[in-house]
Write an enzyme that holds these catalytic residues in place. Structure first.
Site, PDB file in Angstrom:
ATOM      1  N   HIS A  19       7.049   0.646   9.545  1.00 40.84           N
ATOM      2  CA  HIS A  19       6.159  -0.187   8.732  1.00 40.84           C
ATOM      3  C   HIS A  19       6.151  -1.615   9.285  1.00 40.84           C
ATOM      4  O   HIS A  19       7.169  -2.106   9.764  1.00 40.84           O
ATOM      5  CB  HIS A  19       6.606  -0.184   7.267  1.00 40.84           C
TER       6      HIS A  19
ATOM      7  N   GLU B 185      -2.187   0.747  10.049  1.00 38.61           N
ATOM      8  CA  GLU B 185      -2.233  -0.365   9.103  1.00 38.61           C
ATOM      9  C   GLU B 185      -2.295  -1.690   9.863  1.00 38.61           C
ATOM     10  O   GLU B 185      -1.250  -2.181  10.332  1.00 38.61           O
ATOM     11  CB  GLU B 185      -0.968  -0.381   8.239  1.00 38.61           C
TER      12      GLU B 185
HETATM   13  P1  PGA Z   1      -1.150  -3.270   0.772  1.00 39.97           P
HETATM   14  O1  PGA Z   1       0.084  -2.705   1.635  1.00 39.97           O
HETATM   15  O2  PGA Z   1      -1.881  -2.086   0.203  1.00 39.97           O
HETATM   16  O3  PGA Z   1      -0.521  -4.134  -0.280  1.00 39.97           O
HETATM   17  O4  PGA Z   1      -2.009  -4.050   1.712  1.00 39.97           O
HETATM   18  C1  PGA Z   1      -0.062  -1.557   2.416  1.00 39.97           C
HETATM   19  C2  PGA Z   1       1.231  -1.257   3.123  1.00 39.97           C
HETATM   20  O5  PGA Z   1       1.960  -2.188   3.480  1.00 39.97           O
HETATM   21  O6  PGA Z   1       1.581  -0.082   3.337  1.00 39.97           O
END
Ligand code: PGA
Length: 231
Positions: free
Chosen positions: A88, A157
Site C-alpha cells: 500500500h 491506486e
Molecule cells: P481513499 O483510500 O479511498 O481514502 O482514497 C484508498 C486506499 O488508500 O486504499
C-alpha cells in the site's frame, strides 16, 4: 466484482464488530456474487463466520520472532486470516517500505498460501512526467512479484488520488488498467477516492474488477452504497 474496505488506522475492535454485523446483514440480502473484503486494524482482527473476507493491512514476513511492534503469520493464523494487503502506498511512502522488503513479504505470504492484494501506484510527479514514465514506474513496482500466483489481486491506486477526493478520469483509468492487464492477468482493482458517487462509473469500466476503498469505507452506509454500485 471485488469490493474491499481498508480502514487504515481507524476504528476499534468494538466498532469493527458492529460494522461487521451490519455488513453481514446487508450482504445476506444480496450481493452473494460479489467478493467483499474488510481490512481492519490489527487490534480488531478476529474470526468471523461470514461471507465477508477479513484481511490484514500488514504483517511482517515471519512466522514469529523478535520483531518488536510487528505481527506475523502465527498471529494471523490464530484468527484464520488468509488475506493480506501488501505494498500500500502508505506503507511505501509514509512508513518507508522498500520494493525489496515488499517483494520479500509477498514471497513469504505467497508461500503461506495467502490471497495477496498487491498495491501499486504513482506519485503526482511521475504522473506529470508522461505516460511512458508512469508505466515504467508501475512496471518497477511489479518487479520481483510472481504475477502468475493464482491468489494474487492487483490494486492500482495513484498516490495523488488517495484520500484527496481526486480521481483520474475514466479514460485514464481504462488506459492504465488496459496496459496493466497486458502485464498481469489477475483481478485488477482501482483505488483512490472511490466514493458512493463515482463507484458505479469506475466499476462499469471493462478492465476494472473492483475497488479498494479507504475513507468512504469508514461509513457503513457509504460502503453499502459502493457495494450496491456493482449492480
Ligand atoms: P481513499 O483510500 O479511498 O481514502 O482514497 C484508498 C486506499 O488508500 O486504499
Amino acid at each position: 466484482m471485488i469490493v474491499a474496505a481498508n480502514f487504515k488506522t481507524n476504528m476499534t475492535r468494538r466498532s469493527t464488530q458492529e460494522y461487521m454485523r451490519a455488513l453481514e446483514a446487508f450482504i445476506a440480502t444480496g450481493h452473494s456474487e460479489d467478493t467483499v473484503m474488510v481490512f481492519p486494524p490489527a487490534t480488531a482482527l478476529d474470526r468471523w463466520e461470514s461471507s465477508v473476507i477479513v484481511g490484514a493491512q500488514n504483517a511482517y514476513a515471519t512466522h514469529h520472532g523478535a520483531y518488536t511492534g510487528e505481527i506475523g503469520l502465527e498471529q494471523l493464523e490464530e484468527f484464520d486470516i488468509r488475506t493480506i494487503l501488501i505494498g500500500h502506498s502508505e506503507r511505501r511512502h509514509v512508513l518507508g517500505e522498500s520494493q525489496e522488503e515488499i517483494v520479500h513479504k509477498c514471497h513469504f505470504y505467497q508461500e503461506a498460501g495467502f490471497t495477496i492484494v498487491y498495491c501499486i501506484g504513482e506519485p503526482l510527479e511521475i504522473r506529470e512526467s508522461g505516460s511512458d514514465a508512469l508505466m515504467e514506474y508501475l512496471e518497477a513496482q511489479l518487479e520481483g512479484i510472481d504475477l502468475g500466483y493464482r491468489n494474487l489481486i492487483i490494486a492500482y491506486e495513484p498516490v495523488w488520488a488517495i484520500g484527496t477526493g481526486l480521481t483520474p478520469s475514466s479514460d485514464d483509468i481504462l488506459l492504465i488498467h488496459n496496459a496493466l492487464k497486458k502485464m498481469v492477468q489477475r483481478p485488477l482493482l482501482y483505488g483512490g477516492s472511490v466514493k458512493p458517487n463515482n463507484a458505479r462509473e469506475i466499476m462499469a469500466l471493462a478492465s476494472v474488477d473492483g475497488v479498494l476503498v479507504g475513507g468512504a469505507s469508514l461509513n457503513i452506509d457509504d460502503f453499502k452504497s459502493i457495494i450496491q454500485a456493482t449492480e
